[in-house]
Design an enzyme around this catalytic site. Structure first.
Site, PDB file in Angstrom:
ATOM      1  N   ASN A 153      59.718  24.023  11.726  1.00 55.96           N
ATOM      2  CA  ASN A 153      59.444  25.010  10.674  1.00 55.96           C
ATOM      3  C   ASN A 153      60.464  26.151  10.620  1.00 55.96           C
ATOM      4  OD1 ASN A 153      58.396  25.843  13.127  1.00 55.96           O
ATOM      5  ND2 ASN A 153      56.670  26.912  12.218  1.00 55.96           N
ATOM      6  N   GLU A 250      54.765  28.391  22.860  1.00 59.46           N
ATOM      7  CA  GLU A 250      54.547  29.070  21.571  1.00 59.46           C
ATOM      8  C   GLU A 250      53.870  28.049  20.672  1.00 59.46           C
ATOM      9  OE1 GLU A 250      54.205  32.067  20.246  1.00 59.46           O
ATOM     10  OE2 GLU A 250      56.016  32.442  21.425  1.00 59.46           O
ATOM     11  N   CYS A 284      53.288  28.993  12.292  1.00 56.48           N
ATOM     12  CA  CYS A 284      52.267  28.931  13.347  1.00 56.48           C
ATOM     13  C   CYS A 284      51.298  30.104  13.304  1.00 56.48           C
ATOM     14  CB  CYS A 284      52.932  28.842  14.709  1.00 56.48           C
ATOM     15  SG  CYS A 284      54.161  30.120  14.988  1.00 56.48           S
ATOM     16  N   GLU A 455      57.673  35.769  23.496  1.00 52.51           N
ATOM     17  CA  GLU A 455      59.053  35.760  23.032  1.00 52.51           C
ATOM     18  C   GLU A 455      59.350  37.138  22.444  1.00 52.51           C
ATOM     19  OE1 GLU A 455      59.186  31.888  20.666  1.00 52.51           O
ATOM     20  OE2 GLU A 455      60.564  31.514  22.328  1.00 52.51           O
TER      21      GLU A 455
END
Ligand code: NDP
Length: 481
Positions: A153, A250, A284, A455
């Site tokens: 994505n 993630e 996400c 992150e």
């Protein structure tokens, strides 16, 4: 204009392109399924070559002054900005996302990560711990070779978000992009080399899950950072555990966006649109469960449908296009099946539907209840579920009744309520009167099934380094026997 995006070769190992010796991987422009490149996967031997190159190069990179490492990353960030238009176009061909998005979101966000961690590298220091004579000092040192595995994505952003903190801390990386979107990571490798990165510090291997699995279990790999689905995350986490490797996971979500009746309706509708339909819903952190307080529910739905009726769907390379295709036929099937399921479960289709060709238009279901499949599972497409609620306590309890916890949002003009609800929501990132903004300065990551680690921000440094304690004895050694 030609859509040819064939790179010099499929892999990038030890500072050079190398051809893969595994299966052929045709790369399609999702809009019309044209083949824009044909790559070849890495064989297990080539994965091992990449990790060996990384392991050989890493100690000298870690031994540089942090400011020298940082300089390379900052130079790469500038090169990305200088080549912005070419890179945006490539990202659009690879992902099918509208050029108006890839110009502002993908590579620009990657460049910021390189710039941020390049600047942060020289500021990372240890601690001195006095012991009344003796003392301890700590050194934050590199882990060694890190494996990065990306989703389709945000392929270039993901590669940069993982490479920037890893490299800043003196690690080397072997990155495997999703086989759907293999092109951006190769560009990043080229740019980093041109910016002065020593050979072997950033390598790219191509292929599907088997190549990813080979990378995760390579004995030279000390850390694995994955962006993808929960199911893959569980497999990769388990495989990494065998070697006690560090992980950053993630993963996906089913994030709630709660709109109270005192919110600015226009802002809340705008946020719900961005939280569900940007990148054709393939994000996400999307707020796919939109809880709207009952008093404003009809007005919210009406305004939403009106705004969505104006959306421009089309060729992602056309500057006017706002909504692009779904990444692949397989993902299209999944999204269409989810829409069918929503209808079958009795949710009311406000707008959108299965669509045609490679497109699924922005789709909104109202009258959704918590037990419906569409309210529980990540669809990863442009499908919003709208649910009514009466009280704050009810909204929070229902928002938290999910195994996921990546993100959440709350819209209200009541300051105290905004903070109270943000605190009560079980999510790694919570927005108040905003949604899906992920600046590099802020930590990003999930709780519960949505992931492990963070992150971006200074927090990412801890996930790409380890602490060494050095005890310094200042007196004699007093042994009892
Ligand atoms: P996956 O989670 O399956 O894949 C993510 C990455 O992991 C890809 O590079 C993939 O390779 C790789 N991979 C797959 N299996 C393994 C393994 N056993 N060991 C190591 N690496 C592996 O996502 P998909 O792209 O297949 O999409 C599937 C679903 O995941 C989507 O429908 C969507 O719901 C969700 N998704 C969620 C994302 C998020 O950020 N939350 C991002 C992307 C997808 P490859 O794909 O090349 O086979």
């Amino acid at each position: 204009m030609s859509h040819d995006a064939q790179p010099d070769a499929s892999l990038y190992i030890a500072g050079r392109f190398a051809e893969g010796e595994g299966e052929a991987l045709p790369v399609h422009y999702p809009y019309d399924a044209t083949v824009i490149a044909t790559l070849r996967a890495a064989t297990p031997k080539q994965v091992a070559q990449a990790t060996a190159a990384a392991a050989a190069a890493q100690p000298a990179w870690a031994a540089l002054r942090p400011v020298e490492r940082g300089r390379v990353l900052i130079r790469a960030a500038q090169m990305i900005r200088d080549r912005a238009e070419e890179l945006a176009r490539l990202e659009t061909l690879d992902t099918g996302k509208p050029i108006q998005e890839t110009r502002v979101a993908d590579w620009p966000s990657g460049a910021e990560a390189l710039e941020y961690f390049g600047g942060l590298a020289p500021t990372v220091t240890g601690q001195a711990i006095p012991l009344g004579g003796d003392f301890v000092y700590t050194i934050r040192e590199a882990l060694g070779v890190c494996a990065g595995i990306g989703a389709w994505n945000y392929p270039s952003q993901i590669a940069c978000w993982k490479a920037a903190p890893a490299l800043a801390m003196g690690n080397a990386m072997v990155f495997k992009p999703s086989e759907e979107t293999p092109l951006g990571a190769l560009k990043l490798a080229e740019i980093l080399t041109e910016a002065g990165l020593p050979p072997g510090i950033f390598n790219v291997v191509q292929g599907g899950g088997a190549v990813g699995a080979a990378l995760v279990t390579d004995p030279r790999v000390a850390k694995v950072s994955l962006t993808g689905s929960v199911a893959t995350g569980q497999k990769v986490y388990a495989a990494a555990a065998e070697g006690m490797r560090h992980v950053t996971m993630e993963l996906g979500g089913k994030s709630p966006l709660i709109v109270f009746d005192d919110a600015s309706l226009e802002d809340a509708v705008g946020a719900a649109v961005l939280a569900n339909f940007y990148s054709s819903g393939q994000v996400c952190s999307n707020g796919t469960r939109v809880f709207v307080q009952e008093g404003i529910l009809p007005a919210f739905l009406e305004r939403l449908a009106k705004r969505l009726a104006a959306v421009r769907i089309g060729d992602p390379l056309d500057e006017a296009t706002q909504h692009g295709p779904i990444i692949s036929p397989a993902q299209l099937c999944k999204v269409r099946a989810a829409i069918e399921r929503g209808r079958a479960e009795g949710a009311r289709l406000v707008c959108g539907g299965p669509g045609e060709g490679a497109f699924v238009p922005p789709t909104v279901f109202a009258g959704v209840t918590d037990d419906m499949w569409i309210a529980r599972e990540e669809i990863f497409g442009p499908v919003m579920s709208v649910l009514g609620f009466a009280t704050e306590a009810e909204a929070v309890a229902r928002a938290n009744a999910t195994p996921y916890g990546l993100a959440a949002g709350v819209f209200t003009r009541d300051l105290a309520r905004g903070h109270r609800v943000a605190a009560a929501l079980q999510a790694g990132t919570t927005w108040i009167n905003a949604y899906n903004l992920t600046p590099v300065e802020a930590p990003f990551g999930g709780v519960k099934l949505s992931g492990v680690g963070r992150e971006n921000s200074a927090a990412a440094i801890e996930h790409y380094s380890q602490l060494k304690s050095v005890y310094v004895g200042m007196g004699g050694v007093d042994a009892p026997y």
